[in-house]
Design a protein around this motif. Sequence first.
Motif, PDB file in Angstrom:
ATOM      1  N   MET A 189       0.820  -1.216   0.000  1.00 32.87           N
ATOM      2  CA  MET A 189       0.000   0.000   0.000  1.00 32.87           C
ATOM      3  C   MET A 189       0.855   1.268   0.000  1.00 32.87           C
ATOM      4  N   CYS A 190       1.972   1.254   0.685  1.00 37.52           N
ATOM      5  CA  CYS A 190       2.779   2.458   0.850  1.00 37.52           C
ATOM      6  C   CYS A 190       3.658   2.778  -0.359  1.00 37.52           C
ATOM      7  N   VAL A 191       4.095   1.756  -1.066  1.00 35.04           N
ATOM      8  CA  VAL A 191       5.071   1.950  -2.147  1.00 35.04           C
ATOM      9  C   VAL A 191       4.606   2.953  -3.200  1.00 35.04           C
ATOM     10  N   PRO A 192       3.426   2.791  -3.795  1.00 37.34           N
ATOM     11  CA  PRO A 192       3.019   3.747  -4.834  1.00 37.34           C
ATOM     12  C   PRO A 192       2.683   5.142  -4.296  1.00 37.34           C
ATOM     13  N   LEU A 239      16.252   9.552   1.116  1.00 33.99           N
ATOM     14  CA  LEU A 239      15.252   9.973   0.134  1.00 33.99           C
ATOM     15  C   LEU A 239      13.954  10.471   0.747  1.00 33.99           C
ATOM     16  N   CYS A 240      13.657  10.053   1.975  1.00 36.44           N
ATOM     17  CA  CYS A 240      12.393  10.414   2.613  1.00 36.44           C
ATOM     18  C   CYS A 240      12.376  11.886   3.024  1.00 36.44           C
ATOM     19  N   THR A 241      11.333  12.584   2.584  1.00 40.91           N
ATOM     20  CA  THR A 241      11.160  13.999   2.941  1.00 40.91           C
ATOM     21  C   THR A 241       9.896  14.213   3.767  1.00 40.91           C
ATOM     22  N   GLU A 242       9.302  13.121   4.251  1.00 43.41           N
ATOM     23  CA  GLU A 242       8.024  13.178   4.970  1.00 43.41           C
ATOM     24  C   GLU A 242       6.938  13.785   4.092  1.00 43.41           C
ATOM     25  N   CYS A 243       7.102  13.667   2.785  1.00 42.57           N
ATOM     26  CA  CYS A 243       6.158  14.149   1.773  1.00 42.57           C
ATOM     27  C   CYS A 243       6.050  15.669   1.718  1.00 42.57           C
ATOM     28  N   PRO A 253       2.843  12.614   5.833  1.00 45.94           N
ATOM     29  CA  PRO A 253       3.363  11.439   5.124  1.00 45.94           C
ATOM     30  C   PRO A 253       2.246  10.470   4.727  1.00 45.94           C
ATOM     31  N   THR A 254       2.106  10.234   3.441  1.00 42.22           N
ATOM     32  CA  THR A 254       1.014   9.380   2.980  1.00 42.22           C
ATOM     33  C   THR A 254       1.241   7.910   3.286  1.00 42.22           C
ATOM     34  N   VAL A 287      -1.823   5.456   4.696  1.00 41.39           N
ATOM     35  CA  VAL A 287      -2.393   4.312   3.975  1.00 41.39           C
ATOM     36  C   VAL A 287      -2.050   2.955   4.586  1.00 41.39           C
ATOM     37  N   CYS A 288      -1.172   2.908   5.558  1.00 45.54           N
ATOM     38  CA  CYS A 288      -0.762   1.628   6.145  1.00 45.54           C
ATOM     39  C   CYS A 288      -1.927   1.001   6.921  1.00 45.54           C
ATOM     40  N   PRO A 289      -2.369  -0.195   6.516  1.00 45.19           N
ATOM     41  CA  PRO A 289      -3.526  -0.802   7.175  1.00 45.19           C
ATOM     42  C   PRO A 289      -3.242  -1.353   8.576  1.00 45.19           C
TER      43      PRO A 289
END
Length: 73
Positions: free
Chosen positions: A14-17, A37-41, A48-49, A53-55
């Motif tokens: 779920m998180c990848v896309p 690479l992570c910028t917290e979106c 952070p999406t 989206v993490c179930p």
Amino acid sequence: MPAVIDVSCINCDMCVPECPNEAISMGQRHYEVDAALCTECVGYYDKPTCIAVCPIDCIDLAQSDARRQSSDN
């Protein structure tokens, strides 16, 4: 602080896309976030999406050592 995926990850994909920076990839046993690479979106979304989206709620933002110590007290 980058997002961190803990070992309870079920590799649901779920998180990848959702990651605008392509910071999430498969590790040895579960997905991992590349901290470089992570910028917290920031600049893409309000929060952070991957976390949204993490179930199973296995993604959280990493805590700095100072914050971690103050929350332990």
